[in-house]
Design a protein around this motif. Structure first.
Motif, PDB file in Angstrom:
ATOM      1  N   LYS A   1       0.826  -1.218   0.000  1.00 23.06           N
ATOM      2  CA  LYS A   1       0.000   0.000   0.000  1.00 23.06           C
ATOM      3  C   LYS A   1       0.854   1.260   0.000  1.00 23.06           C
ATOM      4  CE  LYS A   1      -4.077  -1.838   2.283  1.00 23.06           C
ATOM      5  NZ  LYS A   1      -4.843  -1.873   3.527  1.00 23.06           N
ATOM      6  N   ILE A   2       1.887   1.287   0.841  1.00 22.56           N
ATOM      7  CA  ILE A   2       2.689   2.508   1.001  1.00 22.56           C
ATOM      8  C   ILE A   2       3.577   2.747  -0.221  1.00 22.56           C
ATOM      9  CG2 ILE A   2       4.557   3.553   2.341  1.00 22.56           C
ATOM     10  CD1 ILE A   2       3.282   2.254   4.827  1.00 22.56           C
ATOM     11  N   PHE A   3       4.193   1.698  -0.734  1.00 25.38           N
ATOM     12  CA  PHE A   3       5.156   1.856  -1.835  1.00 25.38           C
ATOM     13  C   PHE A   3       4.593   1.472  -3.200  1.00 25.38           C
ATOM     14  CE2 PHE A   3       7.941   1.382   1.859  1.00 25.38           C
ATOM     15  CZ  PHE A   3       8.782   2.462   1.672  1.00 25.38           C
ATOM     16  N   ASP A   4       3.423   0.853  -3.214  1.00 28.84           N
ATOM     17  CA  ASP A   4       2.852   0.344  -4.455  1.00 28.84           C
ATOM     18  C   ASP A   4       3.860  -0.590  -5.136  1.00 28.84           C
ATOM     19  OD1 ASP A   4       0.939  -0.026  -6.421  1.00 28.84           O
ATOM     20  OD2 ASP A   4       1.711   1.620  -7.652  1.00 28.84           O
ATOM     21  N   SER A   5       4.396  -1.503  -4.341  1.00 30.83           N
ATOM     22  CA  SER A   5       5.422  -2.415  -4.844  1.00 30.83           C
ATOM     23  C   SER A   5       5.310  -3.770  -4.163  1.00 30.83           C
ATOM     24  CB  SER A   5       6.804  -1.838  -4.573  1.00 30.83           C
ATOM     25  OG  SER A   5       7.802  -2.762  -4.967  1.00 30.83           O
ATOM     26  N   CYS A   6       5.682  -4.801  -4.885  1.00 28.87           N
ATOM     27  CA  CYS A   6       5.742  -6.137  -4.289  1.00 28.87           C
ATOM     28  C   CYS A   6       7.163  -6.693  -4.329  1.00 28.87           C
ATOM     29  CB  CYS A   6       4.763  -7.076  -4.982  1.00 28.87           C
ATOM     30  SG  CYS A   6       5.096  -7.295  -6.730  1.00 28.87           S
ATOM     31  N   TRP A   7       8.167  -5.805  -4.563  1.00 30.51           N
ATOM     32  CA  TRP A   7       9.566  -6.225  -4.649  1.00 30.51           C
ATOM     33  C   TRP A   7      10.364  -5.576  -3.536  1.00 30.51           C
ATOM     34  CZ3 TRP A   7      10.668 -10.028  -7.898  1.00 30.51           C
ATOM     35  CH2 TRP A   7       9.815 -10.242  -8.973  1.00 30.51           C
ATOM     36  N   LEU A   8      11.076  -6.404  -2.780  1.00 35.69           N
ATOM     37  CA  LEU A   8      11.897  -5.931  -1.667  1.00 35.69           C
ATOM     38  C   LEU A   8      13.288  -6.533  -1.798  1.00 35.69           C
ATOM     39  CD1 LEU A   8      12.098  -4.590   1.232  1.00 35.69           C
ATOM     40  CD2 LEU A   8      11.435  -6.824   2.111  1.00 35.69           C
ATOM     41  N   VAL A   9      14.317  -5.687  -1.741  1.00 33.97           N
ATOM     42  CA  VAL A   9      15.704  -6.152  -1.777  1.00 33.97           C
ATOM     43  C   VAL A   9      16.290  -5.953  -0.389  1.00 33.97           C
ATOM     44  CG1 VAL A   9      18.005  -5.801  -2.752  1.00 33.97           C
ATOM     45  CG2 VAL A   9      15.986  -5.594  -4.213  1.00 33.97           C
ATOM     46  N   ALA A  10      16.834  -7.016   0.174  1.00 37.88           N
ATOM     47  CA  ALA A  10      17.407  -6.942   1.514  1.00 37.88           C
ATOM     48  C   ALA A  10      18.756  -7.655   1.537  1.00 37.88           C
ATOM     49  CB  ALA A  10      16.468  -7.590   2.533  1.00 37.88           C
ATOM     50  N   ARG A  11      19.620  -7.175   2.387  1.00 35.64           N
ATOM     51  CA  ARG A  11      20.902  -7.845   2.593  1.00 35.64           C
ATOM     52  C   ARG A  11      20.674  -9.096   3.422  1.00 35.64           C
ATOM     53  NH1 ARG A  11      24.271  -2.510   4.480  1.00 35.64           N
ATOM     54  NH2 ARG A  11      24.021  -1.348   2.531  1.00 35.64           N
ATOM     55  N   ASN A  12      21.607 -10.018   3.357  1.00 35.25           N
ATOM     56  CA  ASN A  12      21.461 -11.261   4.116  1.00 35.25           C
ATOM     57  C   ASN A  12      21.367 -11.025   5.615  1.00 35.25           C
ATOM     58  OD1 ASN A  12      21.229 -13.134   2.092  1.00 35.25           O
ATOM     59  ND2 ASN A  12      23.416 -13.457   1.909  1.00 35.25           N
ATOM     60  N   ASN A  13      21.996  -9.970   6.124  1.00 37.84           N
ATOM     61  CA  ASN A  13      21.888  -9.725   7.560  1.00 37.84           C
ATOM     62  C   ASN A  13      20.459  -9.339   7.949  1.00 37.84           C
ATOM     63  OD1 ASN A  13      22.070  -7.238   6.290  1.00 37.84           O
ATOM     64  ND2 ASN A  13      23.281  -6.298   7.909  1.00 37.84           N
ATOM     65  N   ASN A  14      19.634  -8.909   6.997  1.00 35.80           N
ATOM     66  CA  ASN A  14      18.228  -8.631   7.268  1.00 35.80           C
ATOM     67  C   ASN A  14      17.346  -9.844   7.021  1.00 35.80           C
ATOM     68  OD1 ASN A  14      19.081  -5.607   6.173  1.00 35.80           O
ATOM     69  ND2 ASN A  14      17.689  -5.645   7.906  1.00 35.80           N
ATOM     70  N   SER A  15      17.837 -10.808   6.285  1.00 36.35           N
ATOM     71  CA  SER A  15      16.983 -11.936   5.921  1.00 36.35           C
ATOM     72  C   SER A  15      16.559 -12.736   7.145  1.00 36.35           C
ATOM     73  CB  SER A  15      17.660 -12.826   4.886  1.00 36.35           C
ATOM     74  OG  SER A  15      18.833 -13.402   5.405  1.00 36.35           O
ATOM     75  N   LYS A  16      17.379 -12.726   8.205  1.00 36.25           N
ATOM     76  CA  LYS A  16      16.987 -13.419   9.437  1.00 36.25           C
ATOM     77  C   LYS A  16      15.748 -12.780  10.039  1.00 36.25           C
ATOM     78  CE  LYS A  16      21.710 -14.752  10.267  1.00 36.25           C
ATOM     79  NZ  LYS A  16      22.961 -14.180  10.662  1.00 36.25           N
ATOM     80  N   THR A  17      15.674 -11.466   9.968  1.00 36.92           N
ATOM     81  CA  THR A  17      14.504 -10.753  10.465  1.00 36.92           C
ATOM     82  C   THR A  17      13.315 -10.991   9.546  1.00 36.92           C
ATOM     83  OG1 THR A  17      15.932  -9.032  11.373  1.00 36.92           O
ATOM     84  CG2 THR A  17      13.616  -8.468  11.079  1.00 36.92           C
ATOM     85  N   LEU A  18      13.545 -11.000   8.254  1.00 37.35           N
ATOM     86  CA  LEU A  18      12.457 -11.132   7.291  1.00 37.35           C
ATOM     87  C   LEU A  18      11.835 -12.521   7.292  1.00 37.35           C
ATOM     88  CD1 LEU A  18      13.981  -9.123   4.314  1.00 37.35           C
ATOM     89  CD2 LEU A  18      12.306  -8.347   5.999  1.00 37.35           C
ATOM     90  N   VAL A  19      12.550 -13.528   7.784  1.00 36.05           N
ATOM     91  CA  VAL A  19      12.015 -14.891   7.870  1.00 36.05           C
ATOM     92  C   VAL A  19      10.770 -14.916   8.748  1.00 36.05           C
ATOM     93  CG1 VAL A  19      12.517 -17.191   8.831  1.00 36.05           C
ATOM     94  CG2 VAL A  19      14.169 -16.053   7.369  1.00 36.05           C
ATOM     95  N   ASN A  20      10.689 -14.013   9.707  1.00 37.45           N
ATOM     96  CA  ASN A  20       9.539 -13.962  10.618  1.00 37.45           C
ATOM     97  C   ASN A  20       8.251 -13.524   9.925  1.00 37.45           C
ATOM     98  OD1 ASN A  20      11.133 -14.722  12.839  1.00 37.45           O
ATOM     99  ND2 ASN A  20      11.817 -12.615  13.091  1.00 37.45           N
ATOM    100  N   TYR A  21       8.367 -12.980   8.734  1.00 34.59           N
ATOM    101  CA  TYR A  21       7.199 -12.512   7.997  1.00 34.59           C
ATOM    102  C   TYR A  21       6.834 -13.547   6.942  1.00 34.59           C
ATOM    103  CZ  TYR A  21       8.312  -8.069  10.187  1.00 34.59           C
ATOM    104  OH  TYR A  21       8.573  -7.097  11.099  1.00 34.59           O
ATOM    105  N   LYS A  22       5.836 -14.360   7.254  1.00 32.97           N
ATOM    106  CA  LYS A  22       5.453 -15.470   6.363  1.00 32.97           C
ATOM    107  C   LYS A  22       4.907 -14.970   5.026  1.00 32.97           C
ATOM    108  CE  LYS A  22       6.667 -18.427   9.397  1.00 32.97           C
ATOM    109  NZ  LYS A  22       8.056 -18.723   9.388  1.00 32.97           N
ATOM    110  N   GLU A  23       4.360 -13.734   5.006  1.00 35.80           N
ATOM    111  CA  GLU A  23       3.800 -13.226   3.750  1.00 35.80           C
ATOM    112  C   GLU A  23       4.878 -12.795   2.761  1.00 35.80           C
ATOM    113  OE1 GLU A  23       3.449  -9.554   6.536  1.00 35.80           O
ATOM    114  OE2 GLU A  23       3.432 -11.711   6.741  1.00 35.80           O
TER     115      GLU A  23
END
Length: 167
Positions: A134-156
């Motif tokens: 909604k905020i970015f009108d985007s479905c693409w997110l680029v993250a560094r591997n050090n963030n991927s541990k945090t992003l694993v918590n988001y099942k969506e």
């Protein structure tokens, strides 16, 4: 380069005047000066080598996005300093944070705070996928591997490409 040129001109003038004391003093000073700046030159060379490695790491991600997205589609990049490497390899897209995150803050403080909280990983953000869309009108997110541990918590959020550097 300018200081080396000026030093050479001074050295030439001293040599032509045959003042041995000044010549020897200048050689000692120039040698000490050269030894003093050598570590800085080494550090700068190492930074250039590391920059080249960053370019290669982002190349795979950027090229993938270029083939999978439409022209001018927004890519959410969590870190603004990833922007130059992504844009260099894929300039068909637009990026949420460019070279200066203060522009995002001025344009959309809510989006800025959302990315800041996501980077920190301090707390889970409810309904993150929908919020990003909604905020970015985007479905693409680029993250560094050090963030991927945090992003694993988001099942969506489902990773579509994993590299040694990011997702």
């Amino acid at each position: 380069p300018i200081s080396i040129t000026l030093s050479g001109l001074i050295f030439r003038d001293i040599y032509l005047k045959s003042n041995q004391f000044l010549l020897k003093s200048f050689i000692v000073i120039f040698t000490v000066w050269g030894i003093a700046i050598l570590p800085n030159v080494t550090n700068e060379a190492e930074a250039v080598i590391n920059k080249d490695n960053n370019d290669k790491k982002f190349k795979v991600i950027a090229e993938y996005l270029q083939t999978q997205t439409k022209k001018d589609e927004i890519i959410i990049n969590l870190y603004y300093d990833d922007f130059p490497f992504l844009f260099y390899n894929n300039h068909q897209n637009r990026y949420a944070t460019g070279l200066n995150p203060s522009f995002l803050f001025e344009q959309n403080p809510l989006a800025y705070r959302l990315l800041k909280e996501l980077r920190s990983g301090n707390q889970l953000i409810p309904n993150l996928g929908n919020s990003l869309q909604k905020i970015f009108d985007s479905c693409w997110l680029v993250a560094r591997n050090n963030n991927s541990k945090t992003l694993v918590n988001y099942k969506e959020l489902q990773p579509v490409l994993k590299t040694s550097y990011g997702v």
